[in-house]
Write an enzyme that holds these catalytic residues in place. Sequence first.
Site, PDB file in Angstrom:
ATOM      1  N   ASP A  67       0.808  -1.215   0.000  1.00 27.09           N
ATOM      2  CA  ASP A  67       0.000   0.000   0.000  1.00 27.09           C
ATOM      3  C   ASP A  67       0.847   1.274   0.000  1.00 27.09           C
ATOM      4  O   ASP A  67       2.063   1.225   0.194  1.00 27.09           O
ATOM      5  CB  ASP A  67      -0.964   0.001   1.200  1.00 27.09           C
ATOM      6  CG  ASP A  67      -0.297  -0.462   2.492  1.00 27.09           C
ATOM      7  OD1 ASP A  67       0.944  -0.490   2.547  1.00 27.09           O
ATOM      8  OD2 ASP A  67      -1.009  -0.789   3.448  1.00 27.09           O
ATOM      9  N   ASN A 136      -7.239  -2.620  14.576  1.00 34.45           N
ATOM     10  CA  ASN A 136      -8.637  -2.882  14.231  1.00 34.45           C
ATOM     11  C   ASN A 136      -8.782  -4.093  13.308  1.00 34.45           C
ATOM     12  O   ASN A 136      -9.845  -4.361  12.777  1.00 34.45           O
ATOM     13  CB  ASN A 136      -9.255  -1.639  13.563  1.00 34.45           C
ATOM     14  CG  ASN A 136      -8.579  -1.294  12.238  1.00 34.45           C
ATOM     15  OD1 ASN A 136      -7.628  -1.955  11.822  1.00 34.45           O
ATOM     16  ND2 ASN A 136      -9.067  -0.259  11.575  1.00 34.45           N
ATOM     17  N   HIS A 138      -7.110  -4.546  10.433  1.00 28.09           N
ATOM     18  CA  HIS A 138      -6.881  -4.330   8.997  1.00 28.09           C
ATOM     19  C   HIS A 138      -5.592  -5.014   8.536  1.00 28.09           C
ATOM     20  O   HIS A 138      -4.671  -5.227   9.327  1.00 28.09           O
ATOM     21  CB  HIS A 138      -6.908  -2.832   8.628  1.00 28.09           C
ATOM     22  CG  HIS A 138      -5.711  -2.046   9.018  1.00 28.09           C
ATOM     23  ND1 HIS A 138      -5.748  -0.685   9.244  1.00 28.09           N
ATOM     24  CD2 HIS A 138      -4.416  -2.382   9.213  1.00 28.09           C
ATOM     25  CE1 HIS A 138      -4.550  -0.248   9.545  1.00 28.09           C
ATOM     26  NE2 HIS A 138      -3.721  -1.260   9.545  1.00 28.09           N
ATOM     27  N   GLU A 143      -9.801  -1.870   5.522  1.00 28.44           N
ATOM     28  CA  GLU A 143     -10.358  -1.521   6.825  1.00 28.44           C
ATOM     29  C   GLU A 143     -11.648  -2.297   7.087  1.00 28.44           C
ATOM     30  O   GLU A 143     -12.334  -2.700   6.145  1.00 28.44           O
ATOM     31  CB  GLU A 143     -10.683  -0.012   6.840  1.00 28.44           C
ATOM     32  CG  GLU A 143      -9.490   0.891   6.560  1.00 28.44           C
ATOM     33  CD  GLU A 143      -8.549   1.019   7.751  1.00 28.44           C
ATOM     34  OE1 GLU A 143      -8.703   0.277   8.730  1.00 28.44           O
ATOM     35  OE2 GLU A 143      -7.653   1.881   7.696  1.00 28.44           O
TER      36      GLU A 143
HETATM   37  C1  F6R Z   1       1.534  -1.302   6.126  1.00 29.03           C
HETATM   38  C2  F6R Z   1       0.236  -1.927   6.260  1.00 29.03           C
HETATM   39  C3  F6R Z   1      -0.536  -1.903   7.544  1.00 29.03           C
HETATM   40  C4  F6R Z   1       0.318  -2.248   8.755  1.00 29.03           C
HETATM   41  C5  F6R Z   1      -0.505  -2.210  10.034  1.00 29.03           C
HETATM   42  C6  F6R Z   1       0.340  -2.446  11.267  1.00 29.03           C
HETATM   43  O1  F6R Z   1       2.052  -1.470   4.827  1.00 29.03           O
HETATM   44  O2  F6R Z   1      -0.228  -2.438   5.309  1.00 29.03           O
HETATM   45  O3  F6R Z   1      -1.606  -2.796   7.439  1.00 29.03           O
HETATM   46  O4  F6R Z   1       0.884  -3.518   8.589  1.00 29.03           O
HETATM   47  O5  F6R Z   1      -1.140  -0.971  10.164  1.00 29.03           O
HETATM   48  O6  F6R Z   1       1.228  -1.378  11.430  1.00 29.03           O
HETATM   49  P1  F6R Z   1       2.380  -1.400  12.521  1.00 29.03           P
HETATM   50  O7  F6R Z   1       3.337  -2.457  12.103  1.00 29.03           O
HETATM   51  O8  F6R Z   1       2.985  -0.026  12.451  1.00 29.03           O
HETATM   52  O9  F6R Z   1       1.735  -1.695  13.824  1.00 29.03           O
END
Ligand code: F6R
Length: 253
Positions: A67, A136, A138, A143
Site C-alpha cells: 500500500d 482494528n 486491517h 479496513e
Molecule cells: C503497512 C500496512 C498496515 C500495517 C498495520 C500495522 O504497509 O499495510 O496494514 O501492517 O497498520 O502497522 P504497525 O506495524 O505499524 O503496527
Amino acid sequence: MKIYIAKDFFQLSKKAAEIIQDAISEKPDLVLGLATGSTPLGTYKELIRMHKEEKLDFSRVISFNLDEYYPISPENKQSYFYYMKHNFFRHININPENIHVPDGQAEDAESHCKVYEAEIRRHKGIDLQLLGIGENGHIGFNEPDDEIEVLTHLTKLSESTLRANSRFFDSKEKVPCQAITMGLGSIMKAKKILLLASGIKKAEIIAKLLTEQKATTNIPASALLLHNDVTVLLDEEAAGIYKMKIKNQFSEG
Ligand code: F6R
C-alpha cells in the site's frame, strides 16, 4: 495456520527474516509482497544483515508493496516509498526495476490500481506476502467494513487508522485520508503468507482472530483463516491474551 510465538521482537524479526531467506534460496526470483509500519522494521534490519554478512542475494527478487498513502509524493518522509527506500531497498542489491510500490501521485488512481494488479499477475502472483496487522484487524489498508474490496483499490482510511498513524505525522490532520492498497483478494492469492504481530497493542485483535476462528469483514485479517498457507509470527506480548484464552479453554474443557 501455523502459529509461532517468539520471545521478543528481535527473535520474531529473526524468524521472519529466516523464512524470507529460505524462500529466496529456494526461488531466487521470488515475488515478495512487502509491508511497512513498525512491525517489519526488525525483519528488514535482519535481512540487510543477511545480505551484508551472508551474501543473501536480492538481485532477482521482485517486490510488491501492499500500500501507499494517496496523495503523497515519494520524497515525503512519511510516504511508504520513502520508508521502503530508507529502511530496506537502498541497503540491499534489489534491482530498482523490480521494485513496485503503488504510486501515491498517480493522476488516475483507479487505472493505476488496475495496472498494479496486472503487474502482479504478469509476474505470476506473489510467492510470499509479508503482513502486519492493524489494531482494528486491517491488513494492508483493508479496513473493517460491510463489504470487501477484492482487488487493488483506492480507499478511505478509518478513524482508528488515522489515529494510529498520526504518530508518524505532525498531527492527525496531516495524515492523508486515502490510500492505494492491494485488496483482500490480491493478498489471498499469495501462495504463502507471513503475518507478524508484536507488542501489547496487538494482543486483543490477535486473540480474537485466533480463538474465534470466524471470517468476518469486520476483521479483514480474518480472511486469512481461509488461506491454506499462513504462518502467524507473534512475540510474547502480542500472544499474551491468546495464550491466556487457550489455557482457560483447556482448564474449562
Ligand atoms: C503497512 C500496512 C498496515 C500495517 C498495520 C500495522 O504497509 O499495510 O496494514 O501492517 O497498520 O502497522 P504497525 O506495524 O505499524 O503496527
